[in-house]
Write an enzyme that holds these catalytic residues in place. Structure first.
Site, PDB file in Angstrom:
ATOM      1  N   HIS A  16     130.532  22.778  71.136  1.00 30.34           N
ATOM      2  CA  HIS A  16     131.935  23.289  70.986  1.00 30.34           C
ATOM      3  C   HIS A  16     132.133  23.837  72.427  1.00 30.34           C
ATOM      4  O   HIS A  16     133.136  23.278  73.018  1.00 30.34           O
ATOM      5  CB  HIS A  16     131.955  24.613  70.198  1.00 30.34           C
ATOM      6  N   GLU A  17     131.370  24.537  72.988  1.00 36.66           N
ATOM      7  CA  GLU A  17     131.696  24.894  74.347  1.00 36.66           C
ATOM      8  C   GLU A  17     131.669  23.749  75.430  1.00 36.66           C
ATOM      9  O   GLU A  17     132.614  23.850  76.474  1.00 36.66           O
ATOM     10  CB  GLU A  17     130.700  26.040  75.074  1.00 36.66           C
TER      11      GLU A  17
ATOM     12  N   HIS B 142     135.026  21.825  75.417  1.00 39.27           N
ATOM     13  CA  HIS B 142     135.996  22.721  76.386  1.00 39.27           C
ATOM     14  C   HIS B 142     135.533  22.226  77.813  1.00 39.27           C
ATOM     15  O   HIS B 142     136.592  21.667  78.535  1.00 39.27           O
ATOM     16  CB  HIS B 142     135.954  23.999  76.406  1.00 39.27           C
TER      17      HIS B 142
HETATM   18 ZN   LIG Z   1     136.353  27.625  71.916  1.00 39.71          ZN
END
Ligand SMILES: [Zn+2]
Length: 371
Positions: free
Chosen positions: A66-67, A70
């Site tokens: 997830h990170e 980004h």
């Molecule tokens: Zn996030």
């Protein structure tokens, strides 16, 4: 976040963990081994623990995916990534500065939950493929837990209040519609505060009803969202900004990074000055501005390389969002860049080059003297 421990670098991004991340990972693994897996399928105790250990690692992998989604997209869009940090409520990706357009902001915010949605679907398909009989169902059970976990992560992050990804998406949409970034930020911050308050209330109800673990966790999560949303609201609201030109408010004689210095030399210089802000103009030998560098860029260089890498090697082109002219109205600048405390810096530049910087501190000083 204070007190984090460096874990190393992945794809050039420093990865750090707060000690509270350990509580989260151990808690998840123990819960799997003693509660979730035994309720789903029958197996021996060592088999429960082995499966829980493997899925504990995959759980951390889902958070990191997830990170890094980004981080990777931000970098592709030309925004420097300062760090990825794991902590009690998952992860956080720190960018060198905020995305410059609503489209980029929405993309960077949306891709994190999208990755968890994708991982949820993949682990569900794998679980369906293995079927319940495979190795008495333990891998299947683990994959189903991973499915639920990833879908939950996607849904929680999509709650529409700052600082969650859903809040960032809403902010980007409001910003796109009105063209007013500061107001969009303020609106999502208020929703974030409401969301945080709601979670605190819900957590308290659970605590009163003896559901200690869930109640405590929700209480903590709510407190975090409330605090983070309140910090975003602390950016000076435009309505209260005095009607003065930037030149009257700015800090004069800013620290300017000489392009030919090494990163080590410039960090040493900043240490002497107590790191007054986050963004520094860079000049060449003739004194002409050639770009800008962030504190994150400097610390992104591994300590062993700071003697050989020069400031010019990590300099970005000057971005008009972070520039202002001394005669420009303060309110117009804040409309472009919200000037959140300890976050945003604007470089003030005239025909001679950089002559000052503007931070939330400068604005607050003016607001209080004006009031
Ligand atoms: Zn996030």
């Amino acid at each position: 976040m204070n007190g984090t421990i460096p874990l190393g670098r992945f794809a050039g991004v420093p990865v750090r963990a707060h000690p509270s991340a350990l509580i989260m990972v151990v808690g998840f693994t123990v819960m799997l081994a003693v509660d979730t897996l035994p309720s789903l399928t029958v197996a021996s105790t060592p088999a429960y623990w082995l499966t829980a250990g493997i899925f504990g690692v995959l759980f951390v992998g889902s958070l990191l995916a997830h990170e890094f989604a980004h981080a990777a997209l931000a970098r592709r869009l030309g925004i420097p990534v300062e760090s990825v940090t794991l902590w009690m409520f998952g992860g956080a990706t720190a960018l060198g500065y905020d995305p410059p357009t609503p489209g980029k902001a929405a993309g960077i915010a949306g891709i994190g939950p999208a990755v968890n949605g994708g991982l949820g679907v993949v682990s569900y398909v794998l679980a369906a493929g293995l079927g319940p009989d495979w190795l008495s169902g333990l891998p299947t059970a683990g994959l189903l837990v991973l499915t639920v976990f990833n879908l939950l992560l996607a849904v929680l992050n999509l709650l529409p209040g700052a600082p969650l990804d859903g809040g960032r998406l809403l902010q980007a949409w409001l910003w796109h519609r009105s063209g007013d970034r500061a107001r969009a930020t303020a609106t999502t911050a208020v929703i974030g505060q409401g969301l945080g308050g709601g979670l605190i209330g819900f957590g308290t109800v659970l605590l009163v009803n003896q559901n200690i673990l869930d109640g405590f966790w929700l209480l903590m999560l709510g407190s975090f969202i409330l605090a983070a949303a309140s910090a975003e609201r602390a950016a000076p609201p435009r309505a209260r900004v005095p009607d003065v030109p930037v030149g009257q408010v700015m800090t004069v004689n800013p620290i300017i990074a000489p392009a030919w210095w090494t990163v080590e030399e410039f960090i040493g210089h900043l240490i002497n000055h107590g790191f007054p802000y986050r963004l520094f103009p860079v000049r060449d030998e003739q004194g002409a501005p050639v770009g800008m560098v962030t504190r994150g860029d400097l610390f992104g260089i591994e300590p062993s390389l700071r003697r050989t890498v020069h400031v010019r090697d990590i300099t970005h082109p000057l971005d008009s969002r972070f520039l202002a002219r001394p005669d420009e109205p303060l309110a117009a600048v804040i409309r472009r860049t919200p000037l959140r405390p300890a976050q945003d810096t604007v470089i003030v530049i005239d025909d001679r080059g950089p002559i000052g910087v503007l931070t939330a501190t400068d604005v607050r000083r003016t607001s209080t003297t004006a009031a």
